[in-house]
Design an enzyme around this catalytic site. Structure first.
Site, PDB file in Angstrom:
ATOM      1  N   PRO A  11       0.820  -1.209   0.000  1.00  0.00           N
ATOM      2  CG  PRO A  11      -0.684  -1.542   1.726  1.00  0.00           C
ATOM      3  CD  PRO A  11       0.632  -2.015   1.213  1.00  0.00           C
TER       4      PRO A  11
ATOM      5  N   GLY B 218       2.636   4.560   1.266  1.00  0.00           N
ATOM      6  CA  GLY B 218       3.101   5.033   2.570  1.00  0.00           C
ATOM      7  C   GLY B 218       3.742   3.992   3.446  1.00  0.00           C
ATOM      8  CB  THR B 219       4.054   0.359   3.325  1.00  0.00           C
ATOM      9  OG1 THR B 219       4.212   0.208   1.905  1.00  0.00           O
ATOM     10  CG2 THR B 219       2.577   0.223   3.664  1.00  0.00           C
TER      11      THR B 219
ATOM     12  CB  THR C 256      10.548   5.365  -2.034  1.00  0.00           C
ATOM     13  OG1 THR C 256       9.500   5.255  -2.999  1.00  0.00           O
ATOM     14  CG2 THR C 256      11.668   6.222  -2.614  1.00  0.00           C
TER      15      THR C 256
ATOM     16  CD  GLU D  38     -20.964   9.204  17.769  1.00  0.00           C
ATOM     17  OE1 GLU D  38     -20.324   8.134  17.936  1.00  0.00           O
ATOM     18  OE2 GLU D  38     -21.246   9.651  16.646  1.00  0.00           O
TER      19      GLU D  38
ATOM     20  CG  HIS E 171     -22.255   3.967  17.429  1.00  0.00           C
ATOM     21  ND1 HIS E 171     -22.697   3.002  16.563  1.00  0.00           N
ATOM     22  CD2 HIS E 171     -22.343   5.145  16.751  1.00  0.00           C
ATOM     23  CE1 HIS E 171     -23.036   3.554  15.407  1.00  0.00           C
ATOM     24  NE2 HIS E 171     -22.841   4.869  15.505  1.00  0.00           N
TER      25      HIS E 171
ATOM     26  CG  ASP F 223     -22.775   4.567  12.009  1.00  0.00           C
ATOM     27  OD1 ASP F 223     -21.533   4.572  12.054  1.00  0.00           O
ATOM     28  OD2 ASP F 223     -23.495   5.273  12.737  1.00  0.00           O
TER      29      ASP F 223
END
Length: 617
Positions: A204, A206-207, A210, A427, A430, A503
Site C-alpha cells: 500500500p 506510505g509503507t 522507496t 454515539e 454505539h 454506519d
C-alpha cells in the site's frame, strides 16, 4: 544521500566569445587587409587627370572629393573640396559620371556577418530562450528527449540505512541478501548462484517502499539511480524507449549500482488492446525496451533493478516472470510491534515527555501506514507548540490520531441543542452496544465535537491486542455496533437522521462480505461470488455471478443488517436508563474517556423505575 548533478556545458558562452573576437577582428584588422586602398592627391592632380581623360567616376561631399581612374585595376583617389563653380561643366565635357557617389566596397567579412551570422545567431538565441522557458514550465527540451533524467545518489554519512526503516523486518531480511551480494559477489559466483535481476516491492502507499530501496543502496554503498515510471512517458513515440536505453547505459558505467524505478505500473501495464485498434503506442514501446534491457544485462556485473508499485495486479506477465522481476517482496501495513518500532524511530526527532506510552498509541492507530504514523508524530509536535509546551505529551499524541483519522476539530460548526442531543444519544448508542455484545473492542473515547472530515462525533474502540482473524459472531457483533447509533435515535426520538450514513455503509459492506467473500452464508456456502481488485488501493469488488444470484445476495444482505439492527434496538431498550444517564454526561462534557464510560455503565441505578431519565431541556 548526496545527489550527483551532471555538469551542464553551456555552449552559448563560447559562441558569444567567438562572435566578439570575430567582430573585433573585422573592425580593426580585416578592413585594412581586404578593403581597397584610397590614395590622397592634390586638387591640381585631380584637374590634370580630368583634363587627360583618366578620371572614371567622381563623388563629392562636404568633406572630400573621391574619384577613380579608368585603369583595369580601378584605383581610388581622394582630394579636398575646392570652391570650383566650373567643376560640373568640366566633368560634363570630359564625360565623367558624377550623378551617384562612389561606394567603397564593404568588407566581405562585414557582409557575411550582417547577412548570415547575426540573423542566425538571433534566431538561435530566441530558440534557446523559448526552450528554457518551456523547460521551466514543464515542457520538453529537444536536446534532452532521449535522456533518462534519473537522479543519481552516492553513499554518504547522511545516507539512509536499514536502521532508518522500522516495521518491515521481513522485507529488510529479504533485501539483506541483495546487499550481501553487492558487497561479496564472489561467494555467490563461486557456487554458481546468480542474484535476481529485478526485485519488485509491492504494498500500500506510505509503507516505505522507496525508503527501503534507498536503504539498500546506503547499506551496499553503491551508486543509486532513482527515476519514476512517469518520467519515461513522452509525447513523441520512441523517446521513452530512448530514455530506458540511456538509463541502463549509465547503470553499466556505474556498476555495481542499484536502479530504482518508482511506480513502475505507469509503464508496465498489461499489454492488452480491447479497442481492436493498433497497439504499438509509446507506452508499449517503452515497456518492450525495458524487457529487452533486462534480458540483455548480466546480473553478475552488479546492476540490481528495484521497482515499487501498489498495483501489482495490472503488471504485464512478461515483466514479472522469472529472469526479470523474479523476486517479489511484500511491504505490508505494519503490525502492532511494527507500529511501535516506527513510532520510536520518528519519536527520536522530537522531544517527548517521559510518561508517553507509545504502545498505547500504536494500538489506537491500527491499520496506519508508516507515513501515517510519521504524520501523527509531527501533528503531535505541532500541537505541543500551539499549546506553548516544550515537550510532546500523551494527550498530544492521542489528539494527533484523531486529527489523522477524523480531521481537526471544527470550531466554527456550532450544533443546536436538539442536534447535539441527537448526536450524544447516537454515539452513546454505539458505545453501549459495543460494550454489551461479546468479543467487541473496548471503548477508548466518545466525543460529540464536530470534525473537519464531516463527522459530528465518533466512538473510538481500541483492541487490546492485534487480531488477524474474525469469526462470524464477531462480524455480526460489529454490524450490531454500527446499528447502535441509528437504533438509539429511533428509540429516544422516534425518528431517524442522516447521521448514520457512514454506519449504514460499513454495516452493509461487512454483511455483503460475509456472503460473497467469507463463505458465511448457509445458502451459498464456500463459494466466492466477488473478487477484490486494487488490493493495496482500498480495494474494489467485482462480481462474478449471474444477475439472479446477485439478487439473492442483495436479499441476504438486507436480512443480515436488519436482524442485527433489531438486536441493537433490543439491547438499548433493555438499558434505557444507562443510555439516558450516559448521554446526559456526554451532552454536558462533550468528550468522555473509555474508563469514564465503563464507570457510568456499571454504576448502580439511582433512578426509580417510574422516573423518566434523559437529557434535561
Amino acid at each position: 544521500m548526496k545527489e550527483i548533478k551532471s555538469p551542464q556545458k553551456n555552449w552559448m558562452y563560447f559562441a558569444l566569445i567567438a562572435a566578439v573576437v570575430i567582430m573585433l577582428l573585422n573592425i580593426f584588422l580585416f578592413p585594412n587587409l581586404m578593403s581597397p586602398q584610397v590614395q590622397e592627391v592634390p586638387y591640381s592632380t585631380f584637374l590634370e587627370m580630368l583634363a587627360r581623360g583618366e578620371v572614371g567616376e567622381v563623388s563629392q561631399d562636404d568633406a572630400q572629393i573621391t574619384f577613380s581612374d579608368r585603369s583595369l585595376e580601378k584605383n581610388y583617389y581622394k582630394t579636398g573640396p575646392m570652391d570650383d563653380p566650373e567643376l560640373i561643366n568640366r566633368l560634363s565635357e570630359a564625360g565623367v559620371a558624377f550623378s551617384k557617389p562612389i561606394v567603397t566596397p564593404a568588407s566581405p567579412m562585414i557582409s557575411f556577418l550582417l547577412s548570415w551570422i547575426i540573423p542566425i545567431g538571433f534566431f538561435v538565441l530566441i530558440g534557446r530562450l523559448l526552450s528554457r522557458q518551456m523547460s521551466k514550465a514543464g515542457g520538453m527540451n529537444a536536446m534532452q528527449l532521449g535522456k533518462s533524467n534519473a537522479k543519481i545518489y552516492i553513499e554518504s554519512q547522511t545516507g539512509v540505512t536499514f536502521s532508518d526503516v522500522a516495521g518491515q523486518e521481513e522485507a529488510k531480511e529479504a533485501l539483506q541478501e541483495v546487499v550481501d551480494f553487492l558487497h561479496n559477489p564472489g561467494k555467490y559466483t563461486e557456487v554458481g548462484a546468480v542474484m535476481p535481476k529485478g526485485v519488485l516491492l509491492v504494498g500500500p502507499p506510505g509503507t516505505g517502499k522507496t525508503l527501503l530501496a534507498k536503504a539498500v543502496a546506503g547499506e551496499a554503498e553503491v551508486p543509486f539511480f532513482s527515476i519514476s515510471g512517469s518520467e519515461f512517458v513522452e509525447m513523441f513515440v520512441g523517446m521513452g524507449a530512448a530514455k530506458v536505453r540511456d538509463l541502463f547505459k549509465q547503470a553499466y558505467e556505474k556498476a555495481p549500482c542499484i536502479v530504482f524505478i518508482d511506480e513502475i505500473d505507469t509503464i508496465g501495464k498489461r499489454r492488452d488492446n480491447p479497442s481492436g485498434f493498433g497497439g504499438n503506442d509509446e507506452r508499449e514501446q517503452t515497456l518492450n525496451q525495458l524487457l529487452s534491457e533486462m534480458d540483455g544485462f548480466d546480473g553478475r556485473k552488479g546492476v540490481m533493478i528495484l521497482a515499487a508499485t501498489n498495483r501489482p495486479d495490472i503488471l504485464d506477465p512478461a515483466l514479472t516472470r522469472p529472469g526479470r522481476f523474479d523476486r517479489r517482496i511484500p511491504v505490508e501495513l505494519p503490525d502492532l510491534s511494527g507500529r511501535i518500532a516506527i513510532l520510536k524511530v520518528h519519536a527520536k526527532k522530537v522531544k517527548m515527555d517521559s510518561r508517553v506510552d507509545l504502545s498505547r498509541i500504536a494500538r489506537a492507530a491500527a491499520g496506519a501506514s508508516g507515513a501515517d504514523l510519521a504524520n501523527m508524530i509531527n501533528e503531535a509536535a505541532l500541537r505541543a507548540v500551539r499549546g506553548g509546551r516544550k515537550v510532546v505529551t500523551q494527550e498530544d499524541l492521542e489528539e494527533s490520531i484523531e486529527v489523522v483519522i477524523a480531521g481537526y476539530q471544527k470550531k466554527d460548526r456550532v450544533l443546536s441543542d436538539k442536534e447535539k442531543k441527537i448526536v450524544a444519544y447516537h454515539e452513546v448508542g454505539h458505545a453501549i452496544v459495543a460494550a454489551l455484545v461479546g468479543g467487541s473492542a473496548p471503548v477508548h473515547k466518545i466525543t460529540i465535537i464536530p470534525r473537519t472530515s464531516g463527522a459530528l462525533g465518533y466512538t473510538m474502540q481500541v483492541d487490546e491486542e492485534e487480531r488477524f482473524l474474525r469469526t462470524r459472531e464477531e462480524i455480526e457483533n460489529k454490524i450490531t455496533t454500527f446499528a447502535g447509533g441509528r437504533a438509539a435515535e429511533e428509540l429516544v426520538f422516534d425518528t431517524v437522521t442522516t447521521g448514520a450514513a457512514n454506519d449504514i455503509e460499513q454495516a452493509t459492506k461487512l454483511a455483503r462480505a460475509m456472503i460473497t467473500r467469507f463463505g458465511m452464508a448457509e445458502e451459498f456456502g464456500m463459494v466466492a461470488l466477488e473478487r477484490e481488485t486494487d488490493q493495496y488501493l482500498g480495494g474494489n469488488m467485482v462480481g462474478n455471478c449471474s444477475s439472479e444470484t446477485q439478487g439473492r445476495i442483495d436479499r441476504l444482505t438486507v436480512e443480515i443488517v436488519n436482524k442485527q439492527y433489531k438486536r441493537a434496538y433490543q439491547l438499548l431498550e433493555e438499558n434505557q436508563r444507562e443510555l439516558h444517564s450516559i448521554a446526559q454526561v456526554l451532552y454536558e462534557k462533550e468528550t468522555i474517556t473509555g474508563d469514564e464510560f465503563m464507570a457510568l455503565l456499571s454504576a448502580p441505578r439511582r433512578l426509580d423505575p417510574g422516573e423518566q431519565a434523559g437529557i434535561t431541556e
